[in-house]
Enzyme design. Structure first.
Site, short mmCIF file in Angstrom:
data_model
loop_
_atom_site.label_atom_id
_atom_site.label_comp_id
_atom_site.label_asym_id
_atom_site.label_seq_id
_atom_site.Cartn_x
_atom_site.Cartn_y
_atom_site.Cartn_z
N GLU A 1 -34.00 46.32 55.31
CA GLU A 1 -32.55 46.50 55.44
C GLU A 1 -32.03 47.12 54.13
O GLU A 1 -32.27 46.57 53.06
CB GLU A 1 -31.89 45.13 55.72
CG GLU A 1 -30.39 45.07 55.57
CD GLU A 1 -29.67 46.01 56.52
OE1 GLU A 1 -29.92 45.97 57.73
OE2 GLU A 1 -28.86 46.82 56.02
N ASP B 1 -28.73 51.42 64.45
CA ASP B 1 -27.39 52.00 64.45
C ASP B 1 -27.32 53.11 65.50
O ASP B 1 -28.16 54.01 65.52
CB ASP B 1 -27.06 52.57 63.06
CG ASP B 1 -26.90 51.44 62.05
OD1 ASP B 1 -26.43 50.36 62.44
OD2 ASP B 1 -27.23 51.65 60.87
C1 LIG Z 1 -26.51 47.53 64.46
S1 LIG Z 1 -27.31 46.71 63.12
C2 LIG Z 1 -28.45 45.61 63.96
C3 LIG Z 1 -28.94 44.47 63.11
C4 LIG Z 1 -29.97 43.54 63.77
N1 LIG Z 1 -31.24 44.24 63.99
C5 LIG Z 1 -29.47 42.96 65.07
O1 LIG Z 1 -29.99 43.34 66.13
O2 LIG Z 1 -28.56 42.12 65.02
C6 LIG Z 1 -28.39 48.00 62.52
C7 LIG Z 1 -29.02 47.65 61.19
O3 LIG Z 1 -30.03 48.61 60.88
C8 LIG Z 1 -29.97 48.91 59.50
N2 LIG Z 1 -30.55 50.25 59.29
C9 LIG Z 1 -30.04 51.44 59.68
N3 LIG Z 1 -30.82 52.45 59.31
C10 LIG Z 1 -31.89 51.89 58.66
C11 LIG Z 1 -33.05 52.43 58.05
N4 LIG Z 1 -33.29 53.74 58.01
N5 LIG Z 1 -33.94 51.57 57.48
C12 LIG Z 1 -33.69 50.22 57.52
N6 LIG Z 1 -32.61 49.66 58.11
C13 LIG Z 1 -31.71 50.48 58.67
C14 LIG Z 1 -28.48 48.88 59.20
O4 LIG Z 1 -28.20 48.74 57.83
C15 LIG Z 1 -28.03 47.68 60.04
O5 LIG Z 1 -28.12 46.47 59.32
#
Ligand SMILES: C[S@@+](CC[C@H](N)C(=O)[O-])C[C@H]1O[C@@H](n2cnc3c(N)ncnc32)[C@H](O)[C@@H]1O
Length: 159
Positions: free
Chosen positions: A15, A64
């Site tokens: 994250e 995302d």
């Molecule tokens: C919509 S949230 C979902 C969080 C969790 N997985 C859930 O289902 O409740 C998407 C998460 O993915 C992380 N994220 C987005 N792009 C990423 C990347 N390239 N590498 C790691 N994490 C990423 C964001 O910071 C965010 O915390």
């Protein structure tokens, strides 16, 4: 994302944002401290730092969505990144994906179907959460809003 060895399963969570990591750590139970490593940055950077075929399972849960058409190229699940994810998976290793954004799911499904080295395992039951996937905050949010999440389970069949 998981690298397992028999019962001795190890997890790496990734994250880029400190707040997200901090709230995860607050909920983490002490007995799990030595099973889980955290990486504060982009998942792609982490994967590039590993040798090939190291993971048994990779979980991409509610990535995302980047819903606007002009932002869709920023979605983490695209052809280039799938090549990277797949290269770090062992043969017969699995990738699990979940999203509540229908058009994102459809593009992921098409991508997996045409990728060639990966086989979708749960065709016909995309609305049923595979047992290996935990229920996350964003899954709960979707269900609360009466949106049915979709799930994909795929196996790496070729290098
Ligand atoms: C919509 S949230 C979902 C969080 C969790 N997985 C859930 O289902 O409740 C998407 C998460 O993915 C992380 N994220 C987005 N792009 C990423 C990347 N390239 N590498 C790691 N994490 C990423 C964001 O910071 C965010 O915390």
């Amino acid at each position: 994302m998981i690298n397992s060895n028999g019962n001795n399963r190890k997890f790496i969570g990734c994250e880029p944002y400190l707040n997200g990591l901090a709230s995860f750590i607050c909920k983490l139970e002490k007995e799990n401290y030595n099973k889980i490593k955290l990486y504060k940055n982009d998942i792609r950077e982490l994967l590039f730092s590993f040798s090939k075929k190291i993971f048994d399972e990779i979980f991409i849960l509610f990535p995302d969505p980047w819903p606007k058409a002009r932002h869709q190229k920023r979605r983490i699940i695209n052809h280039e990144n799938l090549k990277l994810f797949s290269s770090r998976l062992k043969i017969n290793g699995k990738i699990f994906v979940a999203t509540d954004v229908e058009n994102y799911f459809e593009s992921i499904q098409r991508l997996f179907e045409t990728f060639g080295k990966i086989k979708i395992m749960n065709t016909g039951s995309f609305d049923v959460r595979p047992k290996n996937i935990i229920s996350t905050k964003y899954e709960k949010k979707a269900v609360y809003k009466d949106i049915k999440p979709l799930y994909l389970e795929a196996k790496k069949i070729l290098d």
